[in-house]
Motif scaffolding. Structure first.
Motif, PDB file in Angstrom:
ATOM      1  N   ILE A  80       0.809  -1.193  -0.142  1.00  0.00           N
ATOM      2  CA  ILE A  80      -0.117   0.020  -0.122  1.00  0.00           C
ATOM      3  C   ILE A  80       0.925   1.173  -0.035  1.00  0.00           C
ATOM      4  O   ILE A  80       0.642   2.351  -0.771  1.00  0.00           O
ATOM      5  N   LEU A  81       1.998   1.330   0.898  1.00  0.00           N
ATOM      6  CA  LEU A  81       2.899   2.368   1.086  1.00  0.00           C
ATOM      7  C   LEU A  81       3.449   2.741  -0.533  1.00  0.00           C
ATOM      8  O   LEU A  81       3.795   3.835  -0.938  1.00  0.00           O
ATOM      9  N   SER A  82       3.982   1.494  -1.058  1.00  0.00           N
ATOM     10  CA  SER A  82       4.596   1.965  -2.373  1.00  0.00           C
ATOM     11  C   SER A  82       3.550   2.336  -3.416  1.00  0.00           C
ATOM     12  O   SER A  82       4.076   3.116  -4.242  1.00  0.00           O
ATOM     13  N   GLN A  83       2.375   1.918  -3.600  1.00  0.00           N
ATOM     14  CA  GLN A  83       1.408   2.324  -4.522  1.00  0.00           C
ATOM     15  C   GLN A  83       1.184   3.686  -4.323  1.00  0.00           C
ATOM     16  O   GLN A  83       1.017   4.438  -5.216  1.00  0.00           O
ATOM     17  N   SER A  84       1.220   4.157  -3.106  1.00  0.00           N
ATOM     18  CA  SER A  84       0.826   5.727  -2.888  1.00  0.00           C
ATOM     19  C   SER A  84       1.872   6.551  -3.492  1.00  0.00           C
ATOM     20  O   SER A  84       1.631   7.632  -3.899  1.00  0.00           O
ATOM     21  N   GLY A  85       3.108   6.056  -3.362  1.00  0.00           N
ATOM     22  CA  GLY A  85       4.280   6.838  -3.868  1.00  0.00           C
ATOM     23  C   GLY A  85       4.906   8.067  -2.974  1.00  0.00           C
ATOM     24  O   GLY A  85       5.735   8.906  -3.083  1.00  0.00           O
ATOM     25  N   ALA A  86       3.839   8.122  -1.780  1.00  0.00           N
ATOM     26  CA  ALA A  86       4.413   9.489  -0.833  1.00  0.00           C
ATOM     27  C   ALA A  86       5.370   8.927   0.342  1.00  0.00           C
ATOM     28  O   ALA A  86       5.679   9.789   1.051  1.00  0.00           O
ATOM     29  N   PHE A  87       5.655   7.475   0.367  1.00  0.00           N
ATOM     30  CA  PHE A  87       6.237   7.072   1.429  1.00  0.00           C
ATOM     31  C   PHE A  87       7.448   6.121   0.975  1.00  0.00           C
ATOM     32  O   PHE A  87       7.343   5.638  -0.214  1.00  0.00           O
ATOM     33  N   SER A  88       8.212   6.044   1.980  1.00  0.00           N
ATOM     34  CA  SER A  88       9.360   5.124   1.619  1.00  0.00           C
ATOM     35  C   SER A  88       9.312   4.273   2.960  1.00  0.00           C
ATOM     36  O   SER A  88       9.601   4.742   4.123  1.00  0.00           O
ATOM     37  N   CYS A  89       9.495   2.872   2.682  1.00  0.00           N
ATOM     38  CA  CYS A  89       9.673   2.023   4.148  1.00  0.00           C
ATOM     39  C   CYS A  89      10.871   1.071   3.479  1.00  0.00           C
ATOM     40  O   CYS A  89      10.789   0.225   2.872  1.00  0.00           O
ATOM     41  N   ASN A  90      11.743   1.646   4.625  1.00  0.00           N
ATOM     42  CA  ASN A  90      13.080   0.640   4.531  1.00  0.00           C
ATOM     43  C   ASN A  90      13.451  -0.250   5.628  1.00  0.00           C
ATOM     44  O   ASN A  90      14.328  -0.972   5.692  1.00  0.00           O
ATOM     45  N   ASP A  91      12.309  -0.229   6.435  1.00  0.00           N
ATOM     46  CA  ASP A  91      12.428  -1.065   7.721  1.00  0.00           C
ATOM     47  C   ASP A  91      11.218  -1.970   7.935  1.00  0.00           C
ATOM     48  O   ASP A  91      10.237  -1.359   8.329  1.00  0.00           O
ATOM     49  N   HIS A  92      11.606  -3.126   8.079  1.00  0.00           N
ATOM     50  CA  HIS A  92      10.357  -4.203   8.403  1.00  0.00           C
ATOM     51  C   HIS A  92      10.846  -5.154   9.378  1.00  0.00           C
ATOM     52  O   HIS A  92      11.647  -6.045   8.959  1.00  0.00           O
ATOM     53  N   LEU A  93      10.283  -5.279  10.452  1.00  0.00           N
ATOM     54  CA  LEU A  93      10.739  -6.285  11.226  1.00  0.00           C
ATOM     55  C   LEU A  93       9.652  -7.058  11.883  1.00  0.00           C
ATOM     56  O   LEU A  93       8.502  -6.656  11.831  1.00  0.00           O
ATOM     57  N   ILE A  94       9.941  -8.564  12.412  1.00  0.00           N
ATOM     58  CA  ILE A  94       8.811  -9.333  12.876  1.00  0.00           C
ATOM     59  C   ILE A  94       9.519  -9.502  14.086  1.00  0.00           C
ATOM     60  O   ILE A  94      10.759 -10.072  14.448  1.00  0.00           O
ATOM     61  N   VAL A  95       8.606  -9.376  15.086  1.00  0.00           N
ATOM     62  CA  VAL A  95       8.925  -9.829  16.605  1.00  0.00           C
ATOM     63  C   VAL A  95       7.541 -10.651  17.052  1.00  0.00           C
ATOM     64  O   VAL A  95       6.433 -10.399  16.610  1.00  0.00           O
ATOM     65  N   ALA A  96       7.887 -11.366  18.156  1.00  0.00           N
ATOM     66  CA  ALA A  96       6.883 -12.092  18.884  1.00  0.00           C
ATOM     67  C   ALA A  96       6.081 -11.237  19.780  1.00  0.00           C
ATOM     68  O   ALA A  96       6.463 -10.178  19.658  1.00  0.00           O
ATOM     69  N   ASP A  97       4.883 -11.860  20.056  1.00  0.00           N
ATOM     70  CA  ASP A  97       4.026 -11.096  21.074  1.00  0.00           C
ATOM     71  C   ASP A  97       4.666 -10.806  22.498  1.00  0.00           C
ATOM     72  O   ASP A  97       4.178 -11.663  23.396  1.00  0.00           O
ATOM     73  N   ASP A  98       5.654 -10.276  22.571  1.00  0.00           N
ATOM     74  CA  ASP A  98       6.513 -10.024  23.629  1.00  0.00           C
ATOM     75  C   ASP A  98       6.528  -8.347  23.943  1.00  0.00           C
ATOM     76  O   ASP A  98       7.011  -7.773  23.077  1.00  0.00           O
ATOM     77  N   ILE A  99       6.104  -7.896  25.044  1.00  0.00           N
ATOM     78  CA  ILE A  99       6.280  -6.532  25.294  1.00  0.00           C
ATOM     79  C   ILE A  99       7.844  -5.791  25.213  1.00  0.00           C
ATOM     80  O   ILE A  99       8.120  -4.951  24.617  1.00  0.00           O
ATOM     81  N   GLN A 100       8.621  -6.599  25.638  1.00  0.00           N
ATOM     82  CA  GLN A 100      10.001  -6.387  25.770  1.00  0.00           C
ATOM     83  C   GLN A 100      10.365  -6.037  24.095  1.00  0.00           C
ATOM     84  O   GLN A 100      11.068  -5.046  24.055  1.00  0.00           O
ATOM     85  N   SER A 101      10.123  -7.271  23.429  1.00  0.00           N
ATOM     86  CA  SER A 101      10.688  -7.140  22.048  1.00  0.00           C
ATOM     87  C   SER A 101       9.952  -5.993  21.332  1.00  0.00           C
ATOM     88  O   SER A 101      10.781  -5.353  20.299  1.00  0.00           O
ATOM     89  N   ILE A 102       8.585  -5.794  21.438  1.00  0.00           N
ATOM     90  CA  ILE A 102       8.087  -4.726  20.900  1.00  0.00           C
ATOM     91  C   ILE A 102       8.681  -3.334  21.017  1.00  0.00           C
ATOM     92  O   ILE A 102       8.826  -2.556  20.295  1.00  0.00           O
ATOM     93  N   GLN A 103       8.832  -2.897  22.379  1.00  0.00           N
ATOM     94  CA  GLN A 103       9.323  -1.774  23.037  1.00  0.00           C
ATOM     95  C   GLN A 103      10.799  -1.706  22.314  1.00  0.00           C
ATOM     96  O   GLN A 103      11.179  -0.459  22.059  1.00  0.00           O
ATOM     97  N   THR A 104      11.519  -2.466  22.492  1.00  0.00           N
ATOM     98  CA  THR A 104      12.875  -2.331  21.859  1.00  0.00           C
ATOM     99  C   THR A 104      12.943  -2.021  20.364  1.00  0.00           C
ATOM    100  O   THR A 104      13.767  -1.113  20.018  1.00  0.00           O
ATOM    101  N   ALA A 105      12.122  -2.846  19.667  1.00  0.00           N
ATOM    102  CA  ALA A 105      12.247  -2.259  18.044  1.00  0.00           C
ATOM    103  C   ALA A 105      11.526  -0.634  17.964  1.00  0.00           C
ATOM    104  O   ALA A 105      12.241   0.067  17.319  1.00  0.00           O
ATOM    105  N   VAL A 106      10.590  -0.407  18.718  1.00  0.00           N
ATOM    106  CA  VAL A 106      10.070   0.808  18.461  1.00  0.00           C
ATOM    107  C   VAL A 106      11.172   1.868  18.998  1.00  0.00           C
ATOM    108  O   VAL A 106      11.157   2.989  18.521  1.00  0.00           O
ATOM    109  N   LYS A 107      11.512   1.569  20.462  1.00  0.00           N
ATOM    110  CA  LYS A 107      12.678   2.447  20.923  1.00  0.00           C
ATOM    111  C   LYS A 107      13.794   2.987  20.028  1.00  0.00           C
ATOM    112  O   LYS A 107      14.166   3.962  19.840  1.00  0.00           O
ATOM    113  N   ASP A 108      14.151   1.878  19.522  1.00  0.00           N
ATOM    114  CA  ASP A 108      15.566   1.834  18.320  1.00  0.00           C
ATOM    115  C   ASP A 108      15.187   2.854  17.198  1.00  0.00           C
ATOM    116  O   ASP A 108      15.731   3.660  16.828  1.00  0.00           O
ATOM    117  N   TRP A 109      13.910   2.619  16.808  1.00  0.00           N
ATOM    118  CA  TRP A 109      13.646   3.342  15.538  1.00  0.00           C
ATOM    119  C   TRP A 109      13.226   4.930  15.932  1.00  0.00           C
ATOM    120  O   TRP A 109      13.846   5.859  15.262  1.00  0.00           O
TER     121      TRP A 109
END
Length: 649
Positions: free
Chosen positions: A31-60
């Motif tokens: 969807i982002l690619s079709q819009s043309g207004a966005f660039s997406c160079n980061d895509h991660l997959i994490v488990a349903d774990d609070i610490q893993s989610i927070q670590t990824a978001v904080k890093d970004w």
């Protein structure tokens, strides 16, 4: 506006094990690619774990090159769905309108959308939006967010823009459709050329407005205990240095210099026992006794004589050893006019004493130039450090200033126990101010000087005058009450609007003490002064004082960072303790026995129950409740903060 930089986070136990199971993440990227207004160079997959989610978001967010974070998955009611719980504590500004937009879009297609729990808001300069895990719901939400230009406008404002073009387009077209909005450039620039430096935000409500204008939801993000403690350390500045005389009043200060011995200790040869100084060549026999009354230590001791000496006294010239009293025998005394025995005249030495026996050499304790205390050493009330300064002859030393604390309580409902003058203006008797006397006792017991500003009524002028008086006379301000969501809770608005202060945090995920507030107020000619607005409930006030204020007081007074916090020890629980969604400080009595430390609950832990602190000498730090654990059983090992003397069983 330059292209919007997006990071996508898929939250899924299944997809984290097998990436091909991730369908919603690639759907978002398409969807982002079709819009043309966005660039997406980061895509991660994490488990349903609070610490893993927070670590990824904080890093970004900390990288500073991500404008929009989209998470997908973990927003439902499943046992492992924890994305909202992970993201919510990180948000600095919530965006309930975006949440409403997403729910409304999905509810057009299915009532099951009501079971989704999305959240949205900003962390630093990044927009964060949580989407469901189904591809269908993702497409519905992305369409709502992008097609109306909502995200584009939000990102422009977050970057510091004015949004002027968008508002003009909306005014001209009368529609929020994409067609009426200014075209978005498809060129990728790393900097937005119209970027403006964000101005300090005032999040509080206008206290002069009617009660109906107050916030219904706190504008202050709910942050973790760890982040709150970090903010206190980063925004508290150690006070200056001053010279102080070496007296008992140095207790509690911290040395601001290295201390070297200015002379040898002892300065000359001295005795370590009570006895008689003589020469090691003197054999056993009877000797005439001399004392400080009839012989100078600088004069060589005559032959046939010994010199009576007390522990610590200097040896007279010509002597090199000391015989103990126990190794002598009294032979004769001087008689007074009545024939009564007086001073010793002759004493028999029963043994010959080797050289240097019972003698302390010059500098044997401390040599001149030795480092005896170091910068950063705390001059404790137990007296060892102050005794050391006196021992080496230091008459004054440089120490860090110890902070003066301004203390006040807020609320028309409060009455001073010794001078009950109600402010409420009605017939209700009010309640006794518990916090001020208890905190003053604690502060003075720690050695701090306290400026008591009394009870401040619930009006702006009184708050402004009290805070100004505190800023003029003290180094740190400590208030209780007025931190929550009531129309007369004025501390945050007054700090922000009348003193241009910065609220570093206004809510913390702790129990008790969720509305604990920490701010700094700029002052002329010096660093900003810290102010803590603690909750009004007595137990909350005392708990949060020990957890948040004590580290700030110690940092102000020059304590080493490693010692700013009260000590934590491992204890075994003597009581079962239920867990809460927040980190909880459970009041306990800690005992020591042969098996170690044991902690017993003080009973009901309601935040208004000050009796829960009566006798308490520690807080057991209870972790947040989880799906796997809802309480700690008797015998469990946990960490406890020590606030008083440990008792013996």
């Amino acid at each position: 506006m330059s292209r919007i930089r997006v990071a996508v986070l898929t939250v899924s136990d299944t997809a984290s094990a097998t990436s091909t199971a991730d369908k919603s993440g690639p759907a978002i990227r398409e969807i982002l690619s079709q819009s043309g207004a966005f660039s997406c160079n980061d895509h991660l997959i994490v488990a349903d774990d609070i610490q893993s989610i927070q670590t990824a978001v904080k890093d970004w967010c900390n990288r500073g090159d991500v404008d929009w974070i989209i998470t997908t998955g973990g927003t439902g009611f499943g046992v492992r769905d924890q994305t909202p719980e992970a993201i919510s504590p990180l948000l600095e500004r919530e965006a309930p309108g975006i949440v409403h937009l997403m729910l409304s879009a999905s509810l057009k297609y299915t009532p099951m959308a009501a079971l989704s729990r999305p959240i949205a808001g900003t962390i630093k300069h990044t927009l964060v939006v949580t989407l469901p895990g189904s591809v269908k719901a993702v497409k519905e939400n992305m369409d709502a967010l992008i097609s109306g230009g909502v995200v584009n406008h939000a990102i422009e404002l977050i970057r510091g823009g004015t949004g002027k073009q968008v508002h003009e387009a909306l005014a001209a077209g009368g529609s929020g459709s994409q067609a009426t909005l200014p075209a978005t450039s498809h060129h990728h620039h790393h900097h937005h050329h119209d970027h403006q430096i964000p101005q300090p935000r005032t999040l509080s409500h206008d206290p002069s407005a009617a009660a109906s204008a107050r916030h219904r939801v706190s504008p202050y993000p709910l942050i973790s205990l760890e982040d709150a403690l970090d903010l206190v350390q980063k925004n508290t500045t150690t006070l200056g240095v001053k010279k102080r005389l070496v007296t008992h009043e140095l207790s509690g200060h911290v040395l601001a210099e290295d201390v070297y011995a200015p002379q040898n200790v002892p300065p000359t040869s001295t005795t370590s026992v009570d006895g008689y100084a003589l020469r090691s060549t003197d054999p056993a026999g009877i000797y005439k006794v001399l004392t400080s009354q009839n012989h100078s230590v600088g004069t060589p001791l005559p032959a046939g004589s010994i010199y009576r000496i007390n522990t610590g006294g200097p040896l007279p010239a010509g002597t090199d050893t000391v015989i103990m009293v126990e190794d002598t025998h009294l032979v004769s005394t001087f008689k007074d006019a009545n024939g009564v025995d007086g001073e010793e005249k002759e004493v028999e030495c029963l043994v010959q004493v080797p050289a240097r026996e019972n003698v302390r050499s010059p500098g044997s304790d401390v040599k001149r130039g030795d480092l005896v205390l170091q910068k950063g050493d705390i001059l404790l009330s137990e007296g060892g450090e102050i005794g050391t300064l006196a021992f080496v002859g230091r008459k004054e030393v440089e120490v860090y200033k110890r902070p003066v604390v301004a203390l006040l309580s807020t609320g028309n409902e409060l009455l001073d126990l010794q001078n009950p003058q109600p402010h409420s203006g009605d017939d209700w008797g009010g309640i006794w101010d518990t916090n001020r006397p208890s905190l003053q006792a604690t502060l003075q017991g720690m050695g701090y000087d306290v400026l008591d500003l009394g009870i401040v009524p619930d009006d702006i002028t009184s708050h402004v005058n009290a805070i100004r008086k505190g800023l003029d006379a003290a180094d740190i301000l400590l208030t209780t009450g007025g931190t929550s969501m009531g129309p007369t809770d004025l501390l945050k608005p007054v700090i922000e609007r009348h003193f241009q202060g910065t609220i570093h945090f206004g809510r913390v995920t702790v129990k008790p003490g969720k509305p604990t507030t920490f701010a700094t107020i700029p002052c002329a000619g010096g660093a900003a002064k810290p102010i803590f607005a603690l909750p009004g409930n007595p137990a909350s006030a005392l708990v949060t004082f020990n957890i948040f204020v004590v580290p700030a007081l110690r940092k102000l007074g020059g304590w080493p960072e490693a010692r700013c916090h009260l000590p934590r020890v491992s204890v075994k629980l003597g009581s079962t303790m239920n867990l809460d969604p927040r980190t909880e400080f459970h009041r306990v009595v800690i005992y020591a026995d042969v098996d170690g430390l044991k902690a017993f609950s003080t009973g009901g832990q309601r935040s208004s129950r000050v009796a829960s602190l009566s006798g308490a000498n520690g807080f057991v730090v209870l972790p947040m409740r989880s799906a796997e654990r809802s309480r700690l059983e008797v015998g469990t090992t946990a960490k406890a903060v020590i606030i008083g003397e440990i008792l013996m069983m």
